[in-house]
Scaffold this motif. Structure first.
Motif, PDB file in Angstrom:
ATOM      1  N   ALA A  25       0.817  -1.217   0.000  1.00  0.00           N
ATOM      2  CA  ALA A  25       0.000   0.000   0.000  1.00  0.00           C
ATOM      3  C   ALA A  25       0.851   1.268   0.000  1.00  0.00           C
ATOM      4  O   ALA A  25       0.331   2.377  -0.019  1.00  0.00           O
ATOM      5  N   THR A  26       2.167   1.122   0.037  1.00  0.00           N
ATOM      6  CA  THR A  26       3.025   2.302   0.187  1.00  0.00           C
ATOM      7  C   THR A  26       3.420   2.926  -1.144  1.00  0.00           C
ATOM      8  O   THR A  26       4.013   4.002  -1.174  1.00  0.00           O
ATOM      9  N   GLY A  27       3.121   2.257  -2.233  1.00  0.00           N
ATOM     10  CA  GLY A  27       3.487   2.807  -3.548  1.00  0.00           C
ATOM     11  C   GLY A  27       4.975   2.746  -3.821  1.00  0.00           C
ATOM     12  O   GLY A  27       5.486   3.436  -4.708  1.00  0.00           O
ATOM     13  N   THR A  28       5.694   1.959  -3.058  1.00  0.00           N
ATOM     14  CA  THR A  28       7.153   1.896  -3.249  1.00  0.00           C
ATOM     15  C   THR A  28       7.580   0.696  -4.093  1.00  0.00           C
ATOM     16  O   THR A  28       8.743   0.591  -4.466  1.00  0.00           O
ATOM     17  N   LEU A  29       6.639  -0.209  -4.373  1.00  0.00           N
ATOM     18  CA  LEU A  29       7.034  -1.443  -5.062  1.00  0.00           C
ATOM     19  C   LEU A  29       7.095  -1.237  -6.572  1.00  0.00           C
ATOM     20  O   LEU A  29       6.220  -0.607  -7.164  1.00  0.00           O
ATOM     21  N   SER A  30       8.099  -1.827  -7.180  1.00  0.00           N
ATOM     22  CA  SER A  30       8.166  -1.852  -8.639  1.00  0.00           C
ATOM     23  C   SER A  30       7.254  -2.977  -9.126  1.00  0.00           C
ATOM     24  O   SER A  30       6.639  -3.680  -8.326  1.00  0.00           O
ATOM     25  N   GLU A  31       7.221  -3.158 -10.416  1.00  0.00           N
ATOM     26  CA  GLU A  31       6.550  -4.333 -10.947  1.00  0.00           C
ATOM     27  C   GLU A  31       7.236  -5.571 -10.368  1.00  0.00           C
ATOM     28  O   GLU A  31       8.456  -5.550 -10.160  1.00  0.00           O
ATOM     29  N   ILE A  32       6.449  -6.581 -10.110  1.00  0.00           N
ATOM     30  CA  ILE A  32       7.045  -7.810  -9.562  1.00  0.00           C
ATOM     31  C   ILE A  32       7.232  -8.799 -10.707  1.00  0.00           C
ATOM     32  O   ILE A  32       6.274  -9.126 -11.410  1.00  0.00           O
ATOM     33  N   ILE A  33       8.450  -9.194 -10.897  1.00  0.00           N
ATOM     34  CA  ILE A  33       8.729 -10.172 -11.945  1.00  0.00           C
ATOM     35  C   ILE A  33       8.843 -11.524 -11.254  1.00  0.00           C
ATOM     36  O   ILE A  33       9.704 -11.705 -10.394  1.00  0.00           O
ATOM     37  N   ALA A  34       7.949 -12.410 -11.602  1.00  0.00           N
ATOM     38  CA  ALA A  34       7.926 -13.699 -10.905  1.00  0.00           C
ATOM     39  C   ALA A  34       7.641 -14.806 -11.895  1.00  0.00           C
ATOM     40  O   ALA A  34       6.755 -14.694 -12.728  1.00  0.00           O
TER      41      ALA A  34
END
Ligand SMILES: Nc1ncnc2c1ncn2[C@@H]1O[C@H](COP(=O)(O)OP(=O)(O)OP(=O)(O)O)[C@@H](O)[C@H]1O
Ligand SMILES: [Mg+2]
Length: 396
Positions: A25-34
């Protein structure tokens, strides 16, 4: 059935940011490559808050690693530049002052003798280098002491020129702090995972290419902590399907600090190409670069003089804006080969900025010829034989 990415997000939701909010919820995550048991993502925070976020990064990595089937996780903590920084005539616009790059030697500080800082790699020549990469014939570093002298430009065009000589070539952008390949090759896509746990490099101009910039957002200045640098580099070297290559060209970050020294030691290098502009200041840094590679027993294949003579595209007049011949003299003085000159040319910059390196976009032009002459000397230095098929077919 929930995808791996959903599982990752669910795990991250249980992790609290320093302000108590759930991490997603913090808006700090990049796209998650999984995929295929591998997970990559970055957390981008304000440079001033990096310390308070380190435990969040570590918790996120641990949590994702606990997901059944996940074999490898890389969570990078990157920092947004705190205003200003960059530009204004600086040779290298990155990083934010005092933030994004690891310690560099102070200007004028004698370097290349004895350990400084911490870390296990400070002492003398190494008896045995790191293990090679299966299928990869020779790994060469393109390096310089100084930033902004055209390493990345030389690296990509040298790779293309080696390809034109009939070698099977790959390119690794090891400038973890400021990757250039996404821009130089106009690459926007993300690497896919290959079967199993490996990453597939992206193919351009008949070459596999890999950059940490493919995995994080463009324009994001990055703070990497020492162990993270090494794990990112090791993954890009050893967990990427490079296939069978004669030469892997590695574009190194600028500088001759501990980080570069460690990288030079971790990568099983066959040789180093030092890029310098002709003026004295750049040459002092080139000398540091040479000293660094000698210290870790990596042969210096030679020096390239970049941004050499400028020939006016309109009137044909020559001007030696940064001087001329300095790198050749320096090479003679230091007893290393002089590999050739690349002129200061508008076309080189324009084509680079447009993601079309000159050797690929103007293969018959004079600049491509300059790079091919350099490539021939590099090949001689490596003594790599061309494969029987003289040209690699370029994929669309
Ligand atoms: N021979 C050249 N003629 C004109 N422009 C050039 C030439 N070589 C490099 N440039 C331009 O100079 C700038 C810096 O080049 P480049 O990014 O290759 O340097 P670098 O040494 O890799 O920088 P960094 O230290 O930031 O990694 C780019 O805009 C590039 O297009
Ligand atoms: Mg560069």
């Amino acid at each position: 059935m929930a995808s791996l990415k959903d599982d990752v997000l669910a795990k991250l939701a249980a992790i609290a940011a320093p302000d108590g909010r759930p991490l997603p919820a913090t808006g700090t995550l990049s796209e998650i490559i999984a995929g295929d048991g591998k997970v990559f993502f970055s957390i981008t925070v304000d440079a001033a808050q990096v310390r308070t976020w380190e435990h969040v990064r570590a918790s996120a990595e641990r949590a994702v690693r606990s997901i059944p089937g996940v074999q490898s996780v890389m969570v990078a903590l990157t920092a947004e530049r705190a205003g200003g920084g960059g530009g204004a005539g600086a040779q290298s616009p990155r990083p934010a002052p005092g933030a994004a790059r690891p310690a560099q030697p102070a200007p004028g500080r004698a370097h290349g003798h004895g350990p400084h800082g911490h870390g296990p790699h400070g002492h003398g020549p190494q008896p045995a280098g790191p293990a090679g990469i299966p299928g990869v014939g020779a790994i060469i570093a393109v390096a310089s002491g100084k930033g902004g002298v055209g390493k990345s430009t030389v690296a990509i065009n040298l790779a293309l020129a080696l390809r034109d000589l009939g070698l099977k070539v790959g390119v690794l952008d090891a400038d973890i702090y400021g990757p250039s390949l996404p821009k130089l090759l106009a690459i926007k896509e993300r690497p896919q995972t290959a079967g199993g746990t490996r990453l597939k490099p992206i193919e351009r101009h008949g070459m596999p290419v890999m950059s940490i910039g493919f995995l994080v957002e463009e324009e994001t200045p990055m703070i990497w902590r020492g162990p993270m640098v090494m794990s990112a580099l090791t993954q890009m070297l050893r967990e990427v399907d490079w296939g069978s290559l004669d030469v892997l060209v590695v574009d190194m970050p600028p500088g001759t600090g501990d980080a570069q020294l460690t990288m030079a030691q971790q990568v099983p290098l066959k040789g180093a190409v030092i890029v310098s502009t002709p003026q004295d200041l750049a040459l002092i840094d080139a000398r540091r670069g040479i000293a660094m590679f000698r210290r870790v027993n990596v042969p210096v294949l030679g020096i390239v003089e970049n941004m050499s003579t400028f020939i006016c595209p309109h009137c044909g007049t020559r001007s030696d804006i940064f001087g001329h011949g300095g790198a050749r003299h320096e090479a003679e003085r230091l007893g290393v080969p002089f590999l050739g000159e690349v002129p200061l040319a508008l076309a080189i910059r324009e084509k680079s900025d447009a993601g079309l390196p000159v050797v690929a976009s103007e293969p018959e032009g004079p600049h491509a010829q300059a790079f091919r002459a350099i490539a021939e000397r590099v090949r001689e230095g490596l003594q790599v034989e061309s494969r029987p098929a003289p040209k690699i077919v370029i994929e669309a």
